[in-house]
Design a protein around this motif. Sequence first.
Motif, short mmCIF file in Angstrom:
data_model
loop_
_atom_site.label_atom_id
_atom_site.label_comp_id
_atom_site.label_asym_id
_atom_site.label_seq_id
_atom_site.Cartn_x
_atom_site.Cartn_y
_atom_site.Cartn_z
N GLY A 143 0.82 -1.21 0.00
CA GLY A 143 0.00 0.00 0.00
C GLY A 143 0.84 1.25 0.00
N GLN A 144 0.25 2.34 -0.47
CA GLN A 144 0.87 3.66 -0.41
C GLN A 144 -0.15 4.64 0.13
N SER A 145 0.30 5.53 0.98
CA SER A 145 -0.58 6.54 1.56
C SER A 145 0.14 7.89 1.57
N MET A 146 -0.56 8.92 1.13
CA MET A 146 -0.02 10.28 1.21
C MET A 146 -0.51 10.90 2.51
N ILE A 147 0.44 11.34 3.33
CA ILE A 147 0.10 11.93 4.62
C ILE A 147 0.54 13.38 4.66
N VAL A 148 -0.36 14.26 5.06
CA VAL A 148 -0.04 15.67 5.26
C VAL A 148 0.10 15.89 6.76
N ALA A 149 1.25 16.33 7.20
CA ALA A 149 1.55 16.37 8.64
C ALA A 149 1.07 17.64 9.34
N SER A 150 0.92 18.72 8.60
CA SER A 150 0.55 20.00 9.21
C SER A 150 -0.49 20.70 8.35
N PRO A 151 -1.49 21.36 8.97
CA PRO A 151 -1.67 21.54 10.41
C PRO A 151 -2.14 20.25 11.08
N ALA A 152 -1.80 20.12 12.35
CA ALA A 152 -2.18 18.93 13.11
C ALA A 152 -3.72 18.87 13.24
N PRO A 153 -4.28 17.68 13.29
CA PRO A 153 -3.61 16.38 13.29
C PRO A 153 -3.20 15.97 11.87
N ALA A 154 -2.13 15.18 11.77
CA ALA A 154 -1.71 14.65 10.48
C ALA A 154 -2.83 13.81 9.89
N ARG A 155 -2.96 13.85 8.57
CA ARG A 155 -4.09 13.16 7.94
C ARG A 155 -3.67 12.52 6.63
N VAL A 156 -4.39 11.45 6.27
CA VAL A 156 -4.17 10.76 5.01
C VAL A 156 -5.04 11.42 3.95
N VAL A 157 -4.45 11.83 2.83
CA VAL A 157 -5.23 12.48 1.77
C VAL A 157 -5.57 11.52 0.63
N TRP A 158 -4.78 10.47 0.46
CA TRP A 158 -5.17 9.39 -0.46
C TRP A 158 -4.37 8.14 -0.12
N ARG A 159 -4.93 7.01 -0.53
CA ARG A 159 -4.25 5.74 -0.33
C ARG A 159 -4.54 4.82 -1.52
N SER A 160 -3.66 3.88 -1.75
CA SER A 160 -3.87 2.89 -2.80
C SER A 160 -3.29 1.56 -2.34
N TRP A 161 -3.87 0.46 -2.86
CA TRP A 161 -3.41 -0.88 -2.50
C TRP A 161 -3.18 -1.69 -3.75
N GLY A 162 -2.38 -2.70 -3.63
CA GLY A 162 -2.16 -3.63 -4.71
C GLY A 162 -1.40 -4.84 -4.20
N GLU A 163 -1.37 -5.89 -5.02
CA GLU A 163 -0.65 -7.09 -4.64
C GLU A 163 0.83 -6.82 -4.61
N GLU A 164 1.50 -7.27 -3.58
CA GLU A 164 2.94 -7.05 -3.44
C GLU A 164 3.67 -7.83 -4.53
#
Length: 328
Positions: free
Chosen positions: A306-327
């Motif tokens: 999986g991959q997730s884009m995290i924005v750390a500021s302003p708090a609280p840090a949040r996930v703005v998108w995520r994706s999954w796939g077979e390793e």
Amino acid sequence: MMPQKPSERGAALLSVLLMVAVLAVIAATTLDRLSLSSKLSANGNALAQARMFTYATEAIAAARLEDLVARDAAQTTLAGDWLGKAQAIPIPIGSATASVRDAGNCFNLNSLVTGTDGQYVASTTGQEQMTSLMVVLGIDANTAPMLAASAADWADSNVTPLANGAEDDSYRSAPTPYLVGNRLYAHPSELRAVKGVTPAIYAKLQDWICALPDPVLSPLNVNTLLPEQAPLLAMLFPPGKMNLTLARSYLAKRPASGYGSLIRFWAAPEIAALEPSSLVQGQVKLTSNYFLLNTNVSFGELKLAGQSMIVASPAPARVVWRSWGEEE
């Protein structure tokens, strides 16, 4: 009662055998479907469990990144050896690892436009930087500006093509017609749909591009930019103006504690001689705010990447998108 003739007894036996055969086929089919249903159910449960572990990993990473950014509001450095280091995440069953990289150290495809409230116009500076990056990566210098213009047309709000760009009319004639997005890029893979972007060109670009949620010039953090990412520093200048060897050596001799001041970064003679514009000087940062979390979860036979884009500021840090796939 009349005794049965031998032919009648044979016909009755044949009928019974036929019925047994039909029932056997029905039973086998039913068992096969039950087995398949059980496997699908087990796989679905395993996938759901793996995703739950991924969510938990995101929560842990978000909290740690929030602490990392808050630890020193003036700069984000490599202190703590956090960049790219795979960390084992304890889970009840199976195994999980996670690594983080600075997601701002890339070419932001959404820097190809500027604007607010959903209305975007093409950015000349963004196109110039994409062109410079492509040339540094070995893409033809005549082709690069056309690709940058088409990529900007994909994100801007109007339907009038830029010079050498491409709007709807250029895509309607494709074997499978489609229209441009006319909105910000949601994921860097969207670039593959832009006119002129061949699989070979995308392969050269995919490790260097990103789609940050804001239409801002790539916020390169020179405290975390690695020497092997020298093309990103070179893209800030017109093609050929910054030598890659110079860029690598300059990043390699960065102070262990970070630059501490952008004045210190730009004051070096080899950089000052390039006369960076005020716009370029403003986009370079000492802090990081966008992070890309890579997770790998193994759960039974299932391996989920999986991959997730995290924005750390302003708090609280949040996930703005995520994706999954077979390793892989």
